[in-house]
Scaffold this motif. Structure first.
Motif, PDB file in Angstrom:
ATOM      1  N   LYS A  31      28.631  38.966  35.619  1.00  0.00           N
ATOM      2  CA  LYS A  31      28.904  37.527  35.611  1.00  0.00           C
ATOM      3  C   LYS A  31      29.756  37.129  34.424  1.00  0.00           C
ATOM      4  CE  LYS A  31      24.722  35.648  37.790  1.00  0.00           C
ATOM      5  NZ  LYS A  31      23.736  34.579  37.702  1.00  0.00           N
ATOM      6  N   CYS A  32      30.883  37.765  34.245  1.00  0.00           N
ATOM      7  CA  CYS A  32      31.809  37.393  33.171  1.00  0.00           C
ATOM      8  C   CYS A  32      33.129  36.981  33.789  1.00  0.00           C
ATOM      9  CB  CYS A  32      32.013  38.548  32.206  1.00  0.00           C
ATOM     10  SG  CYS A  32      30.611  38.738  31.118  1.00  0.00           S
ATOM     11  N   GLU A  49      30.654  34.570  27.253  1.00  0.00           N
ATOM     12  CA  GLU A  49      29.317  34.800  27.812  1.00  0.00           C
ATOM     13  C   GLU A  49      28.597  33.492  28.113  1.00  0.00           C
ATOM     14  OE1 GLU A  49      27.887  37.814  28.381  1.00  0.00           O
ATOM     15  OE2 GLU A  49      29.533  39.006  27.538  1.00  0.00           O
ATOM     16  N   LEU A  64      36.563  44.209  31.686  1.00  0.00           N
ATOM     17  CA  LEU A  64      35.367  43.529  31.159  1.00  0.00           C
ATOM     18  C   LEU A  64      34.709  42.597  32.173  1.00  0.00           C
ATOM     19  CD1 LEU A  64      36.571  42.566  27.547  1.00  0.00           C
ATOM     20  CD2 LEU A  64      34.918  44.334  28.157  1.00  0.00           C
ATOM     21  N   MET A  65      35.443  42.240  33.233  1.00  0.00           N
ATOM     22  CA  MET A  65      34.941  41.267  34.203  1.00  0.00           C
ATOM     23  C   MET A  65      34.175  41.969  35.312  1.00  0.00           C
ATOM     24  SD  MET A  65      37.329  38.625  36.401  1.00  0.00           S
ATOM     25  CE  MET A  65      38.175  37.716  35.118  1.00  0.00           C
ATOM     26  N   SER A  66      33.075  42.632  34.980  1.00  0.00           N
ATOM     27  CA  SER A  66      32.380  43.351  36.044  1.00  0.00           C
ATOM     28  C   SER A  66      31.650  42.352  36.915  1.00  0.00           C
ATOM     29  CB  SER A  66      31.415  44.380  35.468  1.00  0.00           C
ATOM     30  OG  SER A  66      30.190  43.768  35.178  1.00  0.00           O
ATOM     31  N   GLN A  98      34.297  30.929  18.655  1.00  0.00           N
ATOM     32  CA  GLN A  98      35.711  31.217  18.858  1.00  0.00           C
ATOM     33  C   GLN A  98      36.464  29.937  19.158  1.00  0.00           C
ATOM     34  OE1 GLN A  98      35.497  34.490  21.823  1.00  0.00           O
ATOM     35  NE2 GLN A  98      36.742  35.603  20.343  1.00  0.00           N
ATOM     36  N   ASP A 109      25.993  29.492  36.811  1.00  0.00           N
ATOM     37  CA  ASP A 109      26.550  29.535  38.163  1.00  0.00           C
ATOM     38  C   ASP A 109      27.308  28.228  38.385  1.00  0.00           C
ATOM     39  OD1 ASP A 109      25.088  31.814  38.247  1.00  0.00           O
ATOM     40  OD2 ASP A 109      23.521  31.011  39.559  1.00  0.00           O
ATOM     41  N   GLN A 142      30.057  31.090  20.850  1.00  0.00           N
ATOM     42  CA  GLN A 142      30.327  32.413  20.279  1.00  0.00           C
ATOM     43  C   GLN A 142      31.366  32.318  19.144  1.00  0.00           C
ATOM     44  OE1 GLN A 142      31.048  34.489  24.036  1.00  0.00           O
ATOM     45  NE2 GLN A 142      33.255  34.516  23.726  1.00  0.00           N
ATOM     46  N   LEU A 187      45.766  43.995  20.350  1.00  0.00           N
ATOM     47  CA  LEU A 187      45.384  42.981  21.325  1.00  0.00           C
ATOM     48  C   LEU A 187      43.864  43.063  21.410  1.00  0.00           C
ATOM     49  CD1 LEU A 187      46.458  41.243  23.721  1.00  0.00           C
ATOM     50  CD2 LEU A 187      46.627  43.350  25.029  1.00  0.00           C
ATOM     51  N   THR A 188      43.191  41.928  21.360  1.00  0.00           N
ATOM     52  CA  THR A 188      41.751  41.978  21.603  1.00  0.00           C
ATOM     53  C   THR A 188      41.442  41.202  22.883  1.00  0.00           C
ATOM     54  OG1 THR A 188      41.208  40.006  20.323  1.00  0.00           O
ATOM     55  CG2 THR A 188      41.221  42.083  19.122  1.00  0.00           C
ATOM     56  N   ILE A 189      40.513  41.763  23.605  1.00  0.00           N
ATOM     57  CA  ILE A 189      40.085  41.164  24.878  1.00  0.00           C
ATOM     58  C   ILE A 189      38.585  40.964  24.764  1.00  0.00           C
ATOM     59  CG2 ILE A 189      40.128  41.415  27.384  1.00  0.00           C
ATOM     60  CD1 ILE A 189      42.127  43.580  27.182  1.00  0.00           C
ATOM     61  N   ASN A 190      38.102  39.770  25.015  1.00  0.00           N
ATOM     62  CA  ASN A 190      36.640  39.649  25.014  1.00  0.00           C
ATOM     63  C   ASN A 190      36.118  38.743  26.108  1.00  0.00           C
ATOM     64  OD1 ASN A 190      37.241  37.708  22.317  1.00  0.00           O
ATOM     65  ND2 ASN A 190      35.775  36.890  23.782  1.00  0.00           N
ATOM     66  N   THR A 191      34.860  38.950  26.390  1.00  0.00           N
ATOM     67  CA  THR A 191      34.189  38.160  27.423  1.00  0.00           C
ATOM     68  C   THR A 191      33.782  36.810  26.844  1.00  0.00           C
ATOM     69  OG1 THR A 191      32.080  39.140  26.769  1.00  0.00           O
ATOM     70  CG2 THR A 191      33.255  40.199  28.581  1.00  0.00           C
TER      71      THR A 191
END
Lengths: 260, 260
Positions: free
Chosen positions: B228-229, B10, B222-224, B34, B14, B32, B4-8
């Motif tokens: 801002k992701c 970017e 990944l959503m810190s 995708q 706002d 990016q 499984l891949t998880i990505n942000t």
């Protein structure tokens, strides 16, 4: 773009008491052409740690206590199983049975501090009916020993590989289960952001992501019970090693428990 | 080996009321390099849905109610904010302030059914002090509109891309927060295994992984908040689409709430 990959480690055999989990994990990683390196994290299902460590018992060997017989009657459970549940617990939080339900629920505080149903005593996934799987005696130490052995084998810096031991818990207000962390090594259990600021410069006072629980929950996406995938590998996660991290960092102190 | 891949995703700006989130997400995915396809899942932070939909208010525009003034005094909160919290709620579950704490806690049942602190009313991450972000009016519908638009744009079969809208909740017995699902489209909220068997042929009676909550919790890796992701992409997950899935499938009925 930050990316994280999560994959299963396939082909682990049924685990028996005395099995060397680290050797088995390394063997299966090698078979799927993977090596561990700094920053990798393994989430390991509690069940195989408990089995390897012999944290199991059999209902036929249990003599029910008076208290267990009393509680068992209220919830229509086997008093021998209830005896084990109570012996694993320091506090009965709630005993409840709806008239319509066949079996009731026993919520306790486990000796390790986790509040969960049936003190996390599990009778599923055993090839031996009547066998009960308990939580490992000291899951943080189990995790640390595995993490250190893996760092050593793969030549990774000390404390640079993380291990989370997970179990599957229900939640008071939400249906369905998620995995939570009951043992951690190196990975911070909580990833505190206290004193840091959000993207707009406003101090984040109360936000502390439960990193080890997030990892455990994420492992559930691949660790299906039927699939026999009790070890999940995370690569690409950004985290700062904390060798003092422990699962009890995730426990809310009793004085903050609004339902105690 | 299942992976499984998880990505942000970017570079999202706002978000303001009226912004077209789908267009912005497609633009950033394209940047990016995708594309989305059948089986992909996006987890989207509630905050940007609420902002795009205008589910915000400002404390300066609120006249406190009598009840809010009463509750606010008990917990040392701004009565205008408490007015908003109560207007978002159908039931006060617990109001509590420890003598040592500056502010107390208000736990309510939100009109959408989620039990959480402060009815999920959020004042962090706003560029406008005093602005309060509420949950979206109907997060399942918000998720469904986004999922359908993405399927159409990418030429994926109907209902084949999943969307989960997440918010960050605390837990009664565990410290730290995890993301949970407050809106879902296509992804089963619960992944019931009722009637299936475990690896040893024993029926799995009570196991239903909370799939949408697992996805939400995993997105937290990944959503810190600082980063801002607010949109996280999952590729490689195995799931069976359920167009009738809804976040309220995750809510425990009040009669099963042992603490009601």
């Amino acid at each position: 773009m930050r990316a994280l990959t999560i994959n299963t480690i396939e082909g682990l055999p049924d685990i028996r008491e005395g099995d060397n989990l680290v050797e088995l994990i390394i063997e299966k990683l090698t078979a799927q052409r993977q090596v561990l390196c700094e920053g990798d994290v393994l989430v390991i299902a509690q069940k195989i740690i408990s089995k390897a460590e012999g944290a199991v018992c059999h209902v036929d060997d249990i003599t029910p206590t008076e208290e267990a017989i009393d509680v068992a009657e209220k919830v229509n459970k086997d008093p021998r199983k209830v005896t084990v549940i109570l012996s694993e617990s320091t506090r009965l939080v709630k005993v409840h049975k709806h008239p319509a339900a066949n079996e009731g629920i026993i919520i306790t505080e486990h000796r390790l501090g986790h509040i969960s149903a049936n003190a996390a005593v599990d009778e599923s996934n055993t090839d031996n009916p009547g066998e009960l799987i308990l939580l490992p005696k000291d899951p943080d130490t189990s995790a640390r020993i595995i993490a250190e052995s893996l760092c050593k084998y793969y030549g990774a810096p000390e404390h640079s590989i993380g291990v989370v031991i997970s179990d599957t818990f229900g939640r008071p207000w939400r249906l369905g289960q998620t995995n939570v962390a009951i043992g951690v090594a190196n990975v911070p259990a909580l990833n505190p952001l206290y004193g840091e600021c959000d993207a707009w410069g406003r101090p984040l006072k109360v936000t502390a992501p439960a990193l080890a629980d997030e990892l455990a929950a994420a492992s559930g996406l691949l660790m299906s019970k039927q699939g026999k995938c009790p070890v999940i590998l995370f690569k690409g996660l950004e985290w700062e090693s904390n060798p003092d991290s422990k699962a009890s960092d995730l426990l809310r102190p009793t004085q903050e428990d609004l339902f105690a």
